[in-house]
Design an enzyme around this catalytic site. Structure first.
Site, PDB file in Angstrom:
ATOM      1  N   ASP A 184       0.840  -1.201   0.000  1.00 50.58           N
ATOM      2  CA  ASP A 184       0.000   0.000   0.000  1.00 50.58           C
ATOM      3  C   ASP A 184       0.871   1.245   0.000  1.00 50.58           C
ATOM      4  O   ASP A 184       2.038   1.214   0.424  1.00 50.58           O
ATOM      5  CB  ASP A 184      -0.916   0.015   1.226  1.00 50.58           C
ATOM      6  CG  ASP A 184      -2.069  -0.966   1.096  1.00 50.58           C
ATOM      7  OD1 ASP A 184      -2.229  -1.552   0.008  1.00 50.58           O
ATOM      8  OD2 ASP A 184      -2.802  -1.148   2.091  1.00 50.58           O
ATOM      9  N   ASP A 186       0.902   3.686   1.887  1.00 49.70           N
ATOM     10  CA  ASP A 186       1.236   4.246   3.196  1.00 49.70           C
ATOM     11  C   ASP A 186       2.052   3.281   4.056  1.00 49.70           C
ATOM     12  O   ASP A 186       2.102   3.417   5.282  1.00 49.70           O
ATOM     13  CB  ASP A 186      -0.039   4.642   3.949  1.00 49.70           C
ATOM     14  CG  ASP A 186      -0.970   3.456   4.180  1.00 49.70           C
ATOM     15  OD1 ASP A 186      -0.734   2.380   3.593  1.00 49.70           O
ATOM     16  OD2 ASP A 186      -1.942   3.604   4.950  1.00 49.70           O
ATOM     17  N   GLU A 279     -10.475  -7.795  -1.557  1.00 48.82           N
ATOM     18  CA  GLU A 279      -9.527  -8.273  -2.559  1.00 48.82           C
ATOM     19  C   GLU A 279      -8.315  -8.967  -1.946  1.00 48.82           C
ATOM     20  O   GLU A 279      -7.753  -9.907  -2.528  1.00 48.82           O
ATOM     21  CB  GLU A 279      -9.088  -7.140  -3.486  1.00 48.82           C
ATOM     22  CG  GLU A 279      -8.078  -6.156  -2.914  1.00 48.82           C
ATOM     23  CD  GLU A 279      -8.712  -5.112  -2.020  1.00 48.82           C
ATOM     24  OE1 GLU A 279      -7.964  -4.253  -1.522  1.00 48.82           O
ATOM     25  OE2 GLU A 279      -9.949  -5.139  -1.836  1.00 48.82           O
ATOM     26  N   ASP A 280      -7.867  -8.525  -0.758  1.00 52.98           N
ATOM     27  CA  ASP A 280      -6.698  -9.152  -0.142  1.00 52.98           C
ATOM     28  C   ASP A 280      -7.022 -10.547   0.392  1.00 52.98           C
ATOM     29  O   ASP A 280      -6.202 -11.469   0.272  1.00 52.98           O
ATOM     30  CB  ASP A 280      -6.137  -8.271   0.971  1.00 52.98           C
ATOM     31  CG  ASP A 280      -7.187  -7.828   1.975  1.00 52.98           C
ATOM     32  OD1 ASP A 280      -8.384  -8.123   1.768  1.00 52.98           O
ATOM     33  OD2 ASP A 280      -6.820  -7.185   2.966  1.00 52.98           O
ATOM     34  N   SER A 312      -8.901  -0.332   8.634  1.00 58.56           N
ATOM     35  CA  SER A 312      -9.170  -1.255   9.735  1.00 58.56           C
ATOM     36  C   SER A 312      -9.711  -0.531  10.965  1.00 58.56           C
ATOM     37  O   SER A 312     -10.244  -1.168  11.879  1.00 58.56           O
ATOM     38  CB  SER A 312      -7.898  -2.023  10.115  1.00 58.56           C
ATOM     39  OG  SER A 312      -6.893  -1.123  10.520  1.00 58.56           O
ATOM     40  N   GLY A 316     -17.272  -1.054  12.146  1.00 57.67           N
ATOM     41  CA  GLY A 316     -17.907  -2.114  11.379  1.00 57.67           C
ATOM     42  C   GLY A 316     -16.955  -2.907  10.517  1.00 57.67           C
ATOM     43  O   GLY A 316     -17.376  -3.835   9.818  1.00 57.67           O
TER      44      GLY A 316
END
Length: 353
Positions: A184, A186, A279-280, A312, A316
Site C-alpha cells: 500500500d 502508506d 480483494e486481499d 481497519s 464495522g
C-alpha cells in the site's frame, strides 16, 4: 697464634660478616629465597596466562572463520543486498496500490527506488482523474535520483479506468521479474528487511510471503454450515497461529496476477467488486487454493506513514471482514486456507536462537 688468626679471618671471609650463622641472617636468607621463588612463579603464571589468552583469541578467530564459511560448505547461499537480484529474473517488482494520497505516494516511491534489489516500480492508479504530468515528471526524477542499480530502474503508472479493487491485481505488461511485492502507498518496509523477505520467498516462490499476518478460526457450526471468524493482529499474537498474509505488504509470484484476473471464478470477482474490501482475502484464498499450503510470515518492522490507522479503524470493519471471509469460502465451496505457526526470522537480528 698466627694460625688462629688465619682461621678466624678465613671464617669472616666465608660468611661475609662476623663468621657466625645467626637466626636473623637465616630468616633473611629464607625470605630472599622465597621472594625469588614467588617472582619466578609470578612470571610463570603470567606467561601461562598470556598463552591461554592467545589460545582463546586464536580459537575465537577459528570459530568466526568457520561460521562465516559454513553457509558455503553446507550449500547455503546468503543473499546480500547486492546479490539478491541475481535470481528470479533480476530481483522483484514493487506494485504500489495508491488512492488519492499523492504526498504518501512520493515518499513511498522514493523509498523503494533506493532498495538495490528492486527492478521496477509500478503504481496502480485507479482514480477517475489521471496522474498529472507534473506528478509523473517528479516521480521519474525521484526514481532516477534514488536508484542504486547500475541499469535504469523501470518506473511506470498502471492506469485503470475504474476504481474497482480488482484493478490492483491486473497482469503487468513487459514484466521483467517473477517476484511481485505488493504494498500500500502508506506502508514502508526497510530495504534490508525487504531483501530478507525476498530471500524467503525465493525458497518458496509459489506461496505468499508477507509482513501482515491474519488468521481464521471456526466459531460455530449449525446445520452443517460452518461460520468462521477473521482474526486481526491481536488474534494472531494471542493464538500464535495465522493462515493469511495481507497483500498490503507481501511477495507473491507474478502468475497469480493472471490467475486472479482471468482464472478466478466470475462469481468471486463480482463479489470482490461489489464488496470492495475483500480483494486481499480473495488473493490469500487464491494462493492457498493453488498451493494447498500456508503462507509465510516474515518478522520485521514495517512503518505506516499515513495520518490515520487506515480502513481497519473504520467502525464495522471487523463485521465486514467476517462476512467477506465466510462468503468467499462459500463461493469456493471449500476452505483452502491452511494454518501455521512458522515465522521467518533473520538470525542476524536475533540475540538468542
Amino acid at each position: 697464634m698466627s694460625t688462629l688468626v688465619q682461621i678466624r679471618d678465613a671464617g669472616v671471609a666465608a660468611d661475609g660478616g662476623d663468621g657466625f650463622d645467626s637466626p636473623a641472617k637465616q630468616k633473611a636468607a629464607n625470605r630472599s629465597a622465597y621472594s625469588n621463588r614467588s617472582l619466578r612463579r609470578a612470571k610463570q603464571f603470567l606467561g601461562a596466562a598470556k598463552f591461554k589468552l592467545f589460545f582463546a583469541l586464536f580459537a575465537l578467530s577459528v570459530v568466526v572463520l568457520i561460521t562465516s564459511r559454513l553457509s558455503s560448505w553446507m550449500g547455503w547461499n546468503h543473499h546480500h543486498s547486492s546479490s539478491v537480484s541475481s535470481t528470479s529474473r533480476g530481483g522483484y517488482t514493487v506494485l504500489i496500490n495508491t488512492w488519492r494520497q499523492k504526498s504518501l505516494l512520493k515518499q513511498t516511491v522514493a523509498h523503494y527506488a533506493s532498495c538495490q534489489s528492486v527492478d521496477a516500480i509500478h503504481v496502480v492508479w485507479s482514480e477517475s482523474e489521471q496522474p498529472t504530468e507534473t506528478l509523473k515528471t517528479y516521480l521519474n526524477k525521484i526514481v532516477a535520483l534514488k536508484s542504486q542499480k547500475a541499469h535504469k530502474l523501470n518506473f511506470k503508472f498502471d492506469i485503470h479506468a475504474d476504481d474497482e479493487p480488482k484493478s490492483r491485481f491486473k497482469p503487468i505488461k513487459d514484466l521483467r521479474t517473477d517476484a511481485i511485492f505488493s504494498v500500500d502507498d502508506d506502508v514502508i518496509v526497510p530495504c534490508s528487511t525487504l531483501d530478507f523477505a525476498f530471500s524467503v520467498w525465493q525458497s518458496a516462490p509459489f506461496t505468499m510471503v508477507g509482513f501482515v499476518p491474519r488468521m481464521h478460526w471456526l466459531d460455530k457450526e449449525q446445520n452443517n454450515v460452518a461460520y468462521y471468524r477473521y482474526g486481526g493482529w491481536w488474534s494472531v499474537w494471542w493464538m500464535g497461529t495465522y493462515s493469511m498474509v495481507l497483500s498490503k505488504a507481501a511477495f507473491f509470484h507474478s502468475k497469480y496476477l493472471d490467475l486472479y484476473t482471468h482464472k478466478m471464478a466470475p462469481s468471486i470477482q463480482d463479489y470482490v467488486s461489489r464488496e470492495r474490501t475483500c480483494e486481499d482475502i480473495a488473493m490469500s484464498l487464491l494462493v492457498a487454493n493453488a498451493t494447498s499450503g500456508p503462507p509465510i510470515w516474515v518478522k520485521g518492522k514495517i512503518y505506516a506513514i499515513g495520518a490515520s490507522a487506515g480502513i481497519s479503524s473504520v467502525r464495522g470493519h471487523s463485521h465486514r471482514r467476517n462476512k467477506c471471509l465466510n462468503d468467499l469460502i462459500s463461493l469456493y465451496g471449500t476452505l483452502p486456507l491452511a494454518s501455521t505457526n512458522v515465522k521467518a526470522v533473520s538470525a542476524r537480528n536475533e540475540w538468542l536462537w
